[in-house]
Write an enzyme that holds these catalytic residues in place. Sequence first.
Site, PDB file in Angstrom:
ATOM      1  N   ASP A 126       0.853  -1.174   0.000  1.00 20.35           N
ATOM      2  CA  ASP A 126       0.000   0.000   0.000  1.00 20.35           C
ATOM      3  C   ASP A 126       0.900   1.239   0.000  1.00 20.35           C
ATOM      4  O   ASP A 126       2.106   1.146   0.277  1.00 20.35           O
ATOM      5  CB  ASP A 126      -0.875  -0.039   1.258  1.00 20.35           C
ATOM      6  CG  ASP A 126      -1.676   1.217   1.464  1.00 20.35           C
ATOM      7  OD1 ASP A 126      -2.384   1.624   0.530  1.00 20.35           O
ATOM      8  OD2 ASP A 126      -1.587   1.804   2.569  1.00 20.35           O
ATOM      9  N   LEU A 127       0.335   2.385  -0.295  1.00 20.12           N
ATOM     10  CA  LEU A 127       1.136   3.622  -0.362  1.00 20.12           C
ATOM     11  C   LEU A 127       0.915   4.531   0.849  1.00 20.12           C
ATOM     12  O   LEU A 127       1.725   4.567   1.758  1.00 20.12           O
ATOM     13  CB  LEU A 127       0.841   4.353  -1.674  1.00 20.12           C
ATOM     14  CG  LEU A 127       1.352   3.649  -2.938  1.00 20.12           C
ATOM     15  CD1 LEU A 127       0.989   4.443  -4.188  1.00 20.12           C
ATOM     16  CD2 LEU A 127       2.854   3.429  -2.872  1.00 20.12           C
ATOM     17  N   ASP A 128      -0.188   5.267   0.867  1.00 12.87           N
ATOM     18  CA  ASP A 128      -0.406   6.235   1.940  1.00 12.87           C
ATOM     19  C   ASP A 128      -0.547   5.542   3.292  1.00 12.87           C
ATOM     20  O   ASP A 128      -1.355   4.631   3.460  1.00 12.87           O
ATOM     21  CB  ASP A 128      -1.652   7.071   1.642  1.00 12.87           C
ATOM     22  CG  ASP A 128      -1.489   7.889   0.369  1.00 12.87           C
ATOM     23  OD1 ASP A 128      -0.734   8.863   0.404  1.00 12.87           O
ATOM     24  OD2 ASP A 128      -2.105   7.515  -0.651  1.00 12.87           O
ATOM     25  N   THR A 153      -2.705   0.026  -4.160  1.00 12.92           N
ATOM     26  CA  THR A 153      -3.192   1.270  -3.569  1.00 12.92           C
ATOM     27  C   THR A 153      -4.607   1.602  -4.010  1.00 12.92           C
ATOM     28  O   THR A 153      -5.100   1.084  -5.019  1.00 12.92           O
ATOM     29  CB  THR A 153      -2.245   2.424  -3.968  1.00 12.92           C
ATOM     30  OG1 THR A 153      -2.734   3.659  -3.469  1.00 12.92           O
ATOM     31  CG2 THR A 153      -2.096   2.519  -5.487  1.00 12.92           C
ATOM     32  N   GLY A 154      -5.228   2.491  -3.260  1.00  8.55           N
ATOM     33  CA  GLY A 154      -6.504   3.039  -3.681  1.00  8.55           C
ATOM     34  C   GLY A 154      -6.346   4.180  -4.664  1.00  8.55           C
ATOM     35  O   GLY A 154      -7.335   4.632  -5.240  1.00  8.55           O
ATOM     36  N   LYS A 201      -7.860  -5.696  -3.292  1.00 11.97           N
ATOM     37  CA  LYS A 201      -6.418  -5.765  -3.547  1.00 11.97           C
ATOM     38  C   LYS A 201      -5.936  -7.219  -3.508  1.00 11.97           C
ATOM     39  O   LYS A 201      -5.014  -7.585  -4.235  1.00 11.97           O
ATOM     40  CB  LYS A 201      -5.652  -4.948  -2.511  1.00 11.97           C
ATOM     41  CG  LYS A 201      -5.837  -3.443  -2.615  1.00 11.97           C
ATOM     42  CD  LYS A 201      -4.934  -2.733  -1.601  1.00 11.97           C
ATOM     43  CE  LYS A 201      -5.146  -1.238  -1.588  1.00 11.97           C
ATOM     44  NZ  LYS A 201      -4.247  -0.558  -0.616  1.00 11.97           N
ATOM     45  N   ASP A 205      -2.089  -0.741   5.781  1.00 15.49           N
ATOM     46  CA  ASP A 205      -2.533  -0.123   7.036  1.00 15.49           C
ATOM     47  C   ASP A 205      -4.031   0.124   7.101  1.00 15.49           C
ATOM     48  O   ASP A 205      -4.521   0.615   8.113  1.00 15.49           O
ATOM     49  CB  ASP A 205      -1.801   1.204   7.250  1.00 15.49           C
ATOM     50  CG  ASP A 205      -2.350   2.324   6.369  1.00 15.49           C
ATOM     51  OD1 ASP A 205      -2.629   2.072   5.172  1.00 15.49           O
ATOM     52  OD2 ASP A 205      -2.505   3.449   6.874  1.00 15.49           O
ATOM     53  N   ASN A 253      -9.060  -1.559   3.597  1.00 17.16           N
ATOM     54  CA  ASN A 253      -9.018  -1.967   2.186  1.00 17.16           C
ATOM     55  C   ASN A 253      -7.806  -2.840   1.879  1.00 17.16           C
ATOM     56  O   ASN A 253      -7.675  -3.351   0.767  1.00 17.16           O
ATOM     57  CB  ASN A 253      -9.023  -0.737   1.275  1.00 17.16           C
ATOM     58  CG  ASN A 253      -7.798   0.153   1.477  1.00 17.16           C
ATOM     59  OD1 ASN A 253      -7.269   0.267   2.583  1.00 17.16           O
ATOM     60  ND2 ASN A 253      -7.364   0.796   0.420  1.00 17.16           N
TER      61      ASN A 253
END
Length: 268
Positions: A8-10, A42-43, A191, A214, A217
């Site tokens: 994931d990113l953020d 990621t979203g 995901k 985190d 999702n």
Amino acid sequence: MFKIVASDLDGTLLTPEHKIAPFTQDVLQRLYQHNKHFVFATGRHHIDVAEMREKLGIPAYMITSNGASVHDADGNLVFQQSLSPEVIRGVIALAKHDPDLHIHLYQGDHWLLNHENEALRDFHDSFNYQLFDVENPPTDNVLKVFFTRDDLDHEKMVKWEQAFNQEFKDKANIAFSTPWCLEVMDAGVSKGDALAAVAKALELTLDDCIAFGDGMNDVEMLSMAGKGLIMGTSHDKVKQALPDNDVIGSSADEAVAHYLEKHLLNHV
């Protein structure tokens, strides 16, 4: 030994300023040199992520819009699952009367928003929103609809999660990417399912994957991967959903990169 690294990113890979820090970039480049496959999961929108991938300087699969879209390492679209017009119109009809909600859509190559919000531009380098009319929302090629609040009030967002689930639980996957961002995708999108498709394309399996996240999702991906790591800064709901998964540090400390260096790079 894991051959695919998905993150994931953020709140996970990126710093609190939403950037890939130099140490993280170095670790990911070294993993690539040791024949490890990196996957953005990621979203975020694929155009936004493609800019990050170019700066990172390595080929990488991109799972975007929480799994509604998958691009290969060459940038080719290999999977896409749009929301139904019924769900798009339905969630917007429910939410449009709340003046504190920002209503977003990812449609094709575009990010659409129901009203101006300059603060949201801080999340992106050059990928910016366009405005749309909630009374006549687009319904074709919409990958997800998502909702945010300026005051970051999670409990008020939970009420919307409950309202959307009451109406569309069987037709949509409704999940928080952060405590203040509620996302709506097609029921078959996650995901985890997208990562399974990426692994298959690479002639590998989910057991070959290590994943980091985190948000709620991320739960499917973290539970389906050979190993799933939860950020220490994750909401308690994520930790409760995955009580057997290991917890690492924060994105501010580049915990993902430090974990990868210690557990993957030091063993190649």
